[in-house]
Enzyme design. Structure first.
Site, PDB file in Angstrom:
ATOM      1  CB  SER A 124      -0.869  -0.035   1.258  1.00 11.03           C
ATOM      2  OG  SER A 124      -1.428   1.230   1.499  1.00 11.03           O
ATOM      3  CE1 TYR A 148      -3.915  -2.788   5.521  1.00 13.55           C
ATOM      4  CE2 TYR A 148      -3.392  -0.481   5.106  1.00 13.55           C
ATOM      5  CZ  TYR A 148      -3.719  -1.739   4.638  1.00 13.55           C
ATOM      6  OH  TYR A 148      -3.830  -1.954   3.279  1.00 13.55           O
ATOM      7  CE  LYS A 152      -1.553  -4.567   3.337  1.00 17.53           C
ATOM      8  NZ  LYS A 152      -1.874  -5.872   2.742  1.00 17.53           N
ATOM      9  CE1 TYR A 176      -2.018  -3.854  -5.285  1.00 13.21           C
ATOM     10  CE2 TYR A 176      -3.756  -4.017  -3.636  1.00 13.21           C
ATOM     11  CZ  TYR A 176      -2.882  -4.622  -4.529  1.00 13.21           C
ATOM     12  OH  TYR A 176      -2.911  -5.976  -4.660  1.00 13.21           O
ATOM     13  NE  ARG A 291      -9.374   9.402   7.768  1.00  7.07           N
ATOM     14  CZ  ARG A 291      -9.738   8.667   6.716  1.00  7.07           C
ATOM     15  NH1 ARG A 291     -10.861   7.959   6.769  1.00  7.07           N
ATOM     16  NH2 ARG A 291      -9.023   8.643   5.623  1.00  7.07           N
ATOM     17  CG  ASP A 294      -6.795  11.533   6.827  1.00  6.55           C
ATOM     18  OD1 ASP A 294      -6.505  10.323   6.798  1.00  6.55           O
ATOM     19  OD2 ASP A 294      -7.945  11.968   6.590  1.00  6.55           O
TER      20      ASP A 294
HETATM   21  P1  NAD Z   1     -11.087  -6.940   1.078  1.00 10.21           P
HETATM   22  O1  NAD Z   1     -11.287  -6.934   2.555  1.00 10.21           O
HETATM   23  O2  NAD Z   1     -12.257  -6.694   0.215  1.00 10.21           O
HETATM   24  O3  NAD Z   1     -10.410  -8.310   0.631  1.00 10.21           O
HETATM   25  C1  NAD Z   1      -9.557  -9.045   1.464  1.00 10.21           C
HETATM   26  C2  NAD Z   1     -10.052 -10.485   1.450  1.00 10.21           C
HETATM   27  O4  NAD Z   1      -9.195 -11.285   2.259  1.00 10.21           O
HETATM   28  C3  NAD Z   1     -11.468 -10.644   2.009  1.00 10.21           C
HETATM   29  O5  NAD Z   1     -12.225 -11.400   1.083  1.00 10.21           O
HETATM   30  C4  NAD Z   1     -11.271 -11.403   3.317  1.00 10.21           C
HETATM   31  O6  NAD Z   1     -12.381 -12.229   3.627  1.00 10.21           O
HETATM   32  C5  NAD Z   1      -9.995 -12.163   3.046  1.00 10.21           C
HETATM   33  N1  NAD Z   1      -9.190 -12.488   4.231  1.00 10.21           N
HETATM   34  C6  NAD Z   1      -8.824 -11.666   5.239  1.00 10.21           C
HETATM   35  N2  NAD Z   1      -8.094 -12.326   6.135  1.00 10.21           N
HETATM   36  C7  NAD Z   1      -7.967 -13.604   5.697  1.00 10.21           C
HETATM   37  C8  NAD Z   1      -7.329 -14.771   6.192  1.00 10.21           C
HETATM   38  N3  NAD Z   1      -6.685 -14.756   7.368  1.00 10.21           N
HETATM   39  N4  NAD Z   1      -7.412 -15.912   5.474  1.00 10.21           N
HETATM   40  C9  NAD Z   1      -8.092 -15.936   4.300  1.00 10.21           C
HETATM   41  N5  NAD Z   1      -8.725 -14.878   3.794  1.00 10.21           N
HETATM   42  C10 NAD Z   1      -8.666 -13.711   4.473  1.00 10.21           C
HETATM   43  O7  NAD Z   1      -9.918  -5.885   0.772  1.00 10.21           O
HETATM   44  P2  NAD Z   1      -9.399  -5.329  -0.623  1.00 10.21           P
HETATM   45  O8  NAD Z   1      -9.730  -3.891  -0.671  1.00 10.21           O
HETATM   46  O9  NAD Z   1      -9.802  -6.220  -1.729  1.00 10.21           O
HETATM   47  O10 NAD Z   1      -7.831  -5.420  -0.357  1.00 10.21           O
HETATM   48  C11 NAD Z   1      -7.049  -6.519  -0.793  1.00 10.21           C
HETATM   49  C12 NAD Z   1      -5.623  -6.319  -0.324  1.00 10.21           C
HETATM   50  O11 NAD Z   1      -5.126  -5.083  -0.817  1.00 10.21           O
HETATM   51  C13 NAD Z   1      -5.484  -6.250   1.201  1.00 10.21           C
HETATM   52  O12 NAD Z   1      -4.298  -6.918   1.581  1.00 10.21           O
HETATM   53  C14 NAD Z   1      -5.361  -4.769   1.460  1.00 10.21           C
HETATM   54  O13 NAD Z   1      -4.634  -4.500   2.641  1.00 10.21           O
HETATM   55  C15 NAD Z   1      -4.609  -4.300   0.234  1.00 10.21           C
HETATM   56  N6  NAD Z   1      -4.814  -2.878  -0.075  1.00 10.21           N
HETATM   57  C16 NAD Z   1      -6.090  -2.399  -0.178  1.00 10.21           C
HETATM   58  C17 NAD Z   1      -6.294  -1.043  -0.429  1.00 10.21           C
HETATM   59  C18 NAD Z   1      -7.693  -0.481  -0.496  1.00 10.21           C
HETATM   60  O14 NAD Z   1      -7.849   0.719  -0.290  1.00 10.21           O
HETATM   61  N7  NAD Z   1      -8.715  -1.274  -0.806  1.00 10.21           N
HETATM   62  C19 NAD Z   1      -5.195  -0.182  -0.567  1.00 10.21           C
HETATM   63  C20 NAD Z   1      -3.914  -0.704  -0.483  1.00 10.21           C
HETATM   64  C21 NAD Z   1      -3.733  -2.076  -0.227  1.00 10.21           C
HETATM   65  N1  UFG Z   2     -12.211  11.500   3.543  1.00  5.85           N
HETATM   66  C1  UFG Z   2     -13.204  12.370   3.947  1.00  5.85           C
HETATM   67  N2  UFG Z   2     -14.355  11.858   4.451  1.00  5.85           N
HETATM   68  C2  UFG Z   2     -14.556  10.507   4.599  1.00  5.85           C
HETATM   69  C3  UFG Z   2     -13.523   9.627   4.196  1.00  5.85           C
HETATM   70  C4  UFG Z   2     -12.360  10.156   3.677  1.00  5.85           C
HETATM   71  O1  UFG Z   2     -13.067  13.591   3.826  1.00  5.85           O
HETATM   72  O2  UFG Z   2     -15.618  10.112   5.090  1.00  5.85           O
HETATM   73  C5  UFG Z   2     -10.983  12.052   2.941  1.00  5.85           C
HETATM   74  C6  UFG Z   2      -9.719  11.736   3.711  1.00  5.85           C
HETATM   75  O3  UFG Z   2      -9.489  12.710   4.718  1.00  5.85           O
HETATM   76  C7  UFG Z   2      -8.673  11.735   2.597  1.00  5.85           C
HETATM   77  C8  UFG Z   2      -9.450  11.235   1.381  1.00  5.85           C
HETATM   78  O4  UFG Z   2     -10.814  11.452   1.677  1.00  5.85           O
HETATM   79  O5  UFG Z   2      -8.255  13.053   2.353  1.00  5.85           O
HETATM   80  C9  UFG Z   2      -9.231   9.754   1.102  1.00  5.85           C
HETATM   81  O6  UFG Z   2      -9.509   9.005   2.269  1.00  5.85           O
HETATM   82  P1  UFG Z   2      -9.625   7.411   2.249  1.00  5.85           P
HETATM   83  O7  UFG Z   2      -9.934   6.963   3.634  1.00  5.85           O
HETATM   84  O8  UFG Z   2     -10.529   6.982   1.169  1.00  5.85           O
HETATM   85  O9  UFG Z   2      -8.164   6.955   1.797  1.00  5.85           O
HETATM   86  P2  UFG Z   2      -6.759   7.149   2.506  1.00  5.85           P
HETATM   87  O10 UFG Z   2      -5.853   7.731   1.477  1.00  5.85           O
HETATM   88  O11 UFG Z   2      -6.868   7.866   3.780  1.00  5.85           O
HETATM   89  O12 UFG Z   2      -6.350   5.659   2.848  1.00  5.85           O
HETATM   90  C10 UFG Z   2      -6.465   4.626   1.871  1.00  5.85           C
HETATM   91  C11 UFG Z   2      -6.698   3.292   2.561  1.00  5.85           C
HETATM   92  C12 UFG Z   2      -5.489   2.924   3.363  1.00  5.85           C
HETATM   93  C13 UFG Z   2      -4.297   2.915   2.486  1.00  5.85           C
HETATM   94  C14 UFG Z   2      -4.137   4.263   1.821  1.00  5.85           C
HETATM   95  C15 UFG Z   2      -2.988   4.268   0.850  1.00  5.85           C
HETATM   96  O13 UFG Z   2      -7.797   3.385   3.424  1.00  5.85           O
HETATM   97  O14 UFG Z   2      -5.671   1.636   3.859  1.00  5.85           O
HETATM   98  O15 UFG Z   2      -5.327   4.574   1.099  1.00  5.85           O
HETATM   99  O16 UFG Z   2      -3.137   3.222  -0.061  1.00  5.85           O
HETATM  100  F1  UFG Z   2      -3.213   2.676   3.251  1.00  5.85           F
END
Ligand code: NAD
Ligand code: UFG
Length: 337
Positions: A124, A148, A152, A176, A291, A294
């Site tokens: 991430s 978290y 990572k 990502y 928040r 942030d």
């Molecule tokens: P998600 O929660 O939709 O998907 C994660 C999946 O993993 C879920 O289906 C959950 O049931 C499964 N899971 C969790 N723990 C498990 C375990 N111990 N064994 C087996 N399955 C398990 O999340 P996502 O948004 O699809 O994210 C996927 C990956 O990408 C995650 O590792 C997340 O940290 C990473 N990531 C997500 C974002 C984001 O904003 N969505 C950003 C950066 C990185």
């Molecule tokens: N925000 C609001 N109101 C809300 C939610 C978010 O104003 O209700 C704002 C936040 O302050 C930020 C922006 O919208 O400025 C994006 O916020 P997100 O929570 O959507 O995303 P973040 O960038 O804070 O964090 C996300 C994931 C993290 C990951 C990070 C970088 O939640 O897990 O992107 O990949 F680590």
């Protein structure tokens, strides 16, 4: 080629499974459904017109994983499984370290036992902490401000150590930026549990009438309009990045760390405006306190992904909002039908 997709029932995993199957890969989904619905699998099956092999299990369980690796000859793993809520990770750090770090260690051990040594890991942009400048390059300093993010960073380092101990490993760490959007069909998308933490699902739920208004967390940042700026990336573009990585993984002679972002930053208010245009709905908002944790601005320099993966994002902010809206309006309550 047979690919194990941990977390394959989740948001990014389910979109990646669609592309993998369409591209002719054999897929085994492994998920404990702690943050996913079985309905997402049925929807993916409807999109691809094929039954999907799904194994319900936990990455922390050697037995669960051994069952998969002994039943299927897995060539590579795309490792999405993990917990991802920043706030929750502050309250329950041990649960996050156990699930995300210990789970990844157990996964690598079992992979090694079965001589499967190719892994693509979901990292991430959070590992960059509060960057001094933007756009963010892969060699920027790393830091974590919550469990978290630290989980990572730890897994990234563990995987690099695994490579040092055994050069046969092929490792891609994908960082990502902010995944949003949904499959064109509108039948799969992001389905957060309870109150969404992230901006896009909150905006979408407000537009569909499930939430009264959006709280904009701070309007006094040093940005274009004072609200936070992020690099939103369409989930299908993100999924495609994994396919490009998989395609090239055999050629990589060392662990590869790659940003997956668009290179463009949008403010919260710009996202609200784009969503209102895409949905033809009002998104009422109020300005709230910043928040905790942030940062003002975060966006990628995606040029390394272009160079080594021949990948770049092709979907813009309008398409991200239109596709999110299609999913949200067709499924106002997510996968609960
Ligand atoms: P998600 O929660 O939709 O998907 C994660 C999946 O993993 C879920 O289906 C959950 O049931 C499964 N899971 C969790 N723990 C498990 C375990 N111990 N064994 C087996 N399955 C398990 O999340 P996502 O948004 O699809 O994210 C996927 C990956 O990408 C995650 O590792 C997340 O940290 C990473 N990531 C997500 C974002 C984001 O904003 N969505 C950003 C950066 C990185
Ligand atoms: N925000 C609001 N109101 C809300 C939610 C978010 O104003 O209700 C704002 C936040 O302050 C930020 C922006 O919208 O400025 C994006 O916020 P997100 O929570 O959507 O995303 P973040 O960038 O804070 O964090 C996300 C994931 C993290 C990951 C990070 C970088 O939640 O897990 O992107 O990949 F680590």
């Amino acid at each position: 080629m047979k690919v194990l997709v941990t977390g394959g029932a989740g948001y990014i995993g389910s979109h990646t499974v669609v592309l993998l199957i369409d591209a002719g890969y054999e897929v085994v989904v492994f998920d404990n459904f702690s943050n996913a619905s079985k309905e997402s699998i049925r929807r993916v099956e409807a999109i691809v017109g094929k039954e999907i092999v799904v194994v319900e299990g936990d990455i922390r369980s050697r037995e669960d994983l051994a069952k998969v690796f002994s039943s299927y000859k897995i060539d590579a793993v795309i490792h999405f499984a993990g917990l991802k809520a920043v706030g929750e990770s502050v309250e329950q750090p041990l649960r996050y370290y156990d699930n995300n770090v210990n789970g990844s260690v157990v996964l690598c051990e079992v992979m090694s036992e079965y001589n499967c040594k190719s892994i693509i890991f979901s990292s991430s942009a959070t590992v960059y902490g509060d960057p001094h400048t933007t756009p963010i390059l892969e060699n920027f300093p790393l830091s974590a401000t919550n469990p978290y993010g630290r989980s990572k960073l730890m897994v990234e380092e563990i995987l690099r150590d695994v490579y040092v101990s055994d050069n046969e490993w092929k490792i891609v760490l994908l960082r990502y930026f902010n995944p949003v959007g949904a499959h064109k069909s509108g039948s799969i998308g992001e389905d957060p549990n309870g109150l969404p933490n992230n901006l896009m699902p909150f905006i979408a739920q407000t537009a569909v009438g499930k939430r009264e208004y959006l709280s904009v967390f701070g309007n006094n940042y040093d940005t274009v309009d004072g609200t936070g700026v992020r690099d939103y990336i369409h989930v299908v573009d993100l999924a495609q990045g994994h396919l490009n990585a998989l395609d090239r993984i055999r050629n990589f002679n060392e662990p590869m760390t790659i940003n997956l972002g668009t290179g463009n930053g949008y403010s919260v208010l710009e996202m609200v405006e784009a969503f209102e245009k895409a949905s033809a709905k009002k998104v009422p908002y109020t300005i709230a306190e910043r928040r905790v944790g942030d940062i003002a601005t975060c966006f990628a320099d995606p040029s390394y992904a272009k160079e080594v993966l021949d990948w770049e994002a092709t979907r813009g902010i309008d398409e991200m909002c239109e596709d999110t809206w299609r999913w949200q309006s067709q499924n106002p309550n997510g996968y609960i039908i």
